[in-house]
Design a protein around this motif. Sequence first.
Motif, PDB file in Angstrom:
ATOM      1  N   UNK A   3      52.554   8.472   5.802  1.00  0.00           N
ATOM      2  CA  UNK A   3      51.655   8.875   4.730  1.00  0.00           C
ATOM      3  C   UNK A   3      51.855  10.268   4.207  1.00  0.00           C
ATOM      4  N   UNK A   4      52.959  10.931   4.557  1.00  0.00           N
ATOM      5  CA  UNK A   4      53.243  12.284   4.060  1.00  0.00           C
ATOM      6  C   UNK A   4      54.681  12.343   3.566  1.00  0.00           C
ATOM      7  N   UNK A   5      54.928  13.162   2.545  1.00  0.00           N
ATOM      8  CA  UNK A   5      56.291  13.376   2.066  1.00  0.00           C
ATOM      9  C   UNK A   5      56.951  14.430   2.952  1.00  0.00           C
TER      10      UNK A   5
ATOM     11  N   UNK B 110      45.284  -5.132  10.375  1.00  0.00           N
ATOM     12  CA  UNK B 110      45.895  -4.952  11.694  1.00  0.00           C
ATOM     13  C   UNK B 110      46.057  -3.485  12.079  1.00  0.00           C
ATOM     14  N   UNK B 111      45.804  -2.555  11.155  1.00  0.00           N
ATOM     15  CA  UNK B 111      46.027  -1.145  11.451  1.00  0.00           C
ATOM     16  C   UNK B 111      44.877  -0.558  12.248  1.00  0.00           C
ATOM     17  N   UNK B 112      45.214   0.209  13.271  1.00  0.00           N
ATOM     18  CA  UNK B 112      44.188   0.813  14.114  1.00  0.00           C
ATOM     19  C   UNK B 112      43.358   1.826  13.344  1.00  0.00           C
ATOM     20  N   UNK B 113      43.996   2.594  12.471  1.00  0.00           N
ATOM     21  CA  UNK B 113      43.304   3.595  11.655  1.00  0.00           C
ATOM     22  C   UNK B 113      43.339   3.109  10.216  1.00  0.00           C
TER      23      UNK B 113
ATOM     24  N   UNK C 169      43.614   5.890   7.424  1.00  0.00           N
ATOM     25  CA  UNK C 169      44.962   6.435   7.269  1.00  0.00           C
ATOM     26  C   UNK C 169      45.891   5.414   6.626  1.00  0.00           C
ATOM     27  N   UNK C 170      45.713   4.138   6.976  1.00  0.00           N
ATOM     28  CA  UNK C 170      46.542   3.095   6.383  1.00  0.00           C
ATOM     29  C   UNK C 170      46.294   2.979   4.883  1.00  0.00           C
TER      30      UNK C 170
END
Length: 623
Positions: free
Chosen positions: A428-430, A222-225, A228-229
């Motif tokens: 996706x980043x700390x 379902x993720x557009x990218x 990145x997912x």
Amino acid sequence: MLISSALTVAALALSGGDVLHGAAPDADPYVPVGAIVSGTAPGAPIQRASSPDSADIRRRARRLQSRFESNRVRHLPRSLGGSRPQCDDIIGRMCIWDDGDNGWTPRDEPEEIVVLRTELLAALDSLAREIPGDHWLFGQRIRYLVEAGRLGEAASLARWCGLPARWRCDAYMGYVRHHQKNIRGAEQAFRRALDAMPPHIFADWTDPKPLLDRDLRRWLADQADSAAAMDRLWMLSDPLFLAPGNDRWTGHMSRWSYSMSSEEARNPYQLIWGDDLTRVTVRYGWPVAWERSWSTGGGRAFSVSGHDYPGEFRAFPPQQVLGWGRERVEPVFWEIPDGHARSKYVPPYLDSLGVLEGQIGRFWRRNGVLVVGVWEPPRVEPVDAAPDAPGDPAEIRNRIIASEVRKPVPDVPAAAPLRVGLFVEQDGALEVDVRTTVLSGGAVRLSALAPWANWGVVSLEAWSPETRRAWRLRAGMGFRHIMPDLFTLSDLLLLEVGAEPAGPEEVAEVLRTATGVAGDEPLTLAFEVYGLLSPSELVDFRAWVEKSDEGFFTRAVRWLGFGGGKEQVMVGWEEGGPERRGPLFRTFSIGLPDLEPGGYEVVIEVTARGHSPLEARRAFTVR
């Protein structure tokens, strides 16, 4: 509580039973591998042909490897035969089940197998000098060196690898570095391998879907990218943000490297490698120990089972933790249930991962969300051995919050040091990375300002590299920006009895480190109200305690006064809004009337004219 599950893998016959290896190996004559290489008695010098035949050398190498695995089975530790548990999963010829024995540890490898492997490696080294570019022979040497724990030799071999396909050299180097606990080095090697490998192999190695349960596969679809997912899934699967690098990702690449080295080779199951063994390895790793059953009923048939470490756990997040949308901001705690999972993993630097008991809270500020965390990890006794854990100079550069490390008390053994940290992942980043070192045996209190975001994952962590133990508490929660006039509440937090902090900045120092209380102990709590505009705006507050397992109907009946008991643990008050525009910080106490042991929730309901009532909850347990 430890997050763990013991996994066992055994081979199935086409009929669905054990693979029966015919005559027990004890009936076969023992043939040293050196005799096969030389064609003479053991210890005699190897006779080389004047012009090596590469095909003949490969055949000899394959016979050596097959003979070793057959002889290995002769000396495996024995287990009782008979019926085994029902398969939790069947992958091709393989039966996988969780046996629930979390106390199981591998037995020492028999000395006979150590000697056989040493002989095999020496023979393979000799043959490799005749055909140095053969990738199958090279893979066997790497795999058996790592299996023998000779990681330095394996790293040297990978460093001087001369295979025509250089990406294989990098993949094997990453495999060795992962086992050396050099996760950063493994990442770099695997990145080089991925950049150079053929596209169809790249697609297999980088696809996480075989590891994901149905909910996560649907989420990913379902993720557009999707790229990145996938990156976010790999990041969140990292067992400890405290440890340098993402060892779950390098572990995945290592499993593919192991499978590459095992192609067309025999194994303790006495099977030729196939797609089913690749799938088992990629999902669960390769066993760390083996057992063969005793022959039963006077027969000569037996079966072989492989065991994984009981510390393995589900590393990927549950789908609920990944986000609830813009309208949902309540925390969703990341629970890792026991039992069978589609994929499991344990880091090379850990024997166990436990669950921290503590509190996480959020207070909204003009420039972000203040996240506070408190917990008390178990006391860890010091060990004499030097730490065996990955070190990373980047840790020194991390932002360290003010933290006072307790000085040892005279005549009292010092507790072992712990690495602790508070982390916030967003997209996706700390975005928050706060870490320090403390002595175990006391409360850890950390706080940091997180940027605005729709959703994120907070992780409280503690790690004892010396004892190879770690604990963590993770939860998904919202960090969305709120307008100044939006009527809403912060998290509701449990404080030490009688604590009276002046505001959220002081809350971390008086938070309870655990949510367990005595049945007659009063509770002190703190929260903030946002969106109140003036002192003349009257606000009504009501708070009560209810059982966690009560359904809506039961709570409604109790609220109407027919169920009894609720009014005994209820407080309320009314007051005006803040003197100046901004958050209204409040604390309150509520008594507990000798509650029975079990799970409960404190509920605060806030009502203001022109607004729908707001509600916040905090779970606690009566001991």
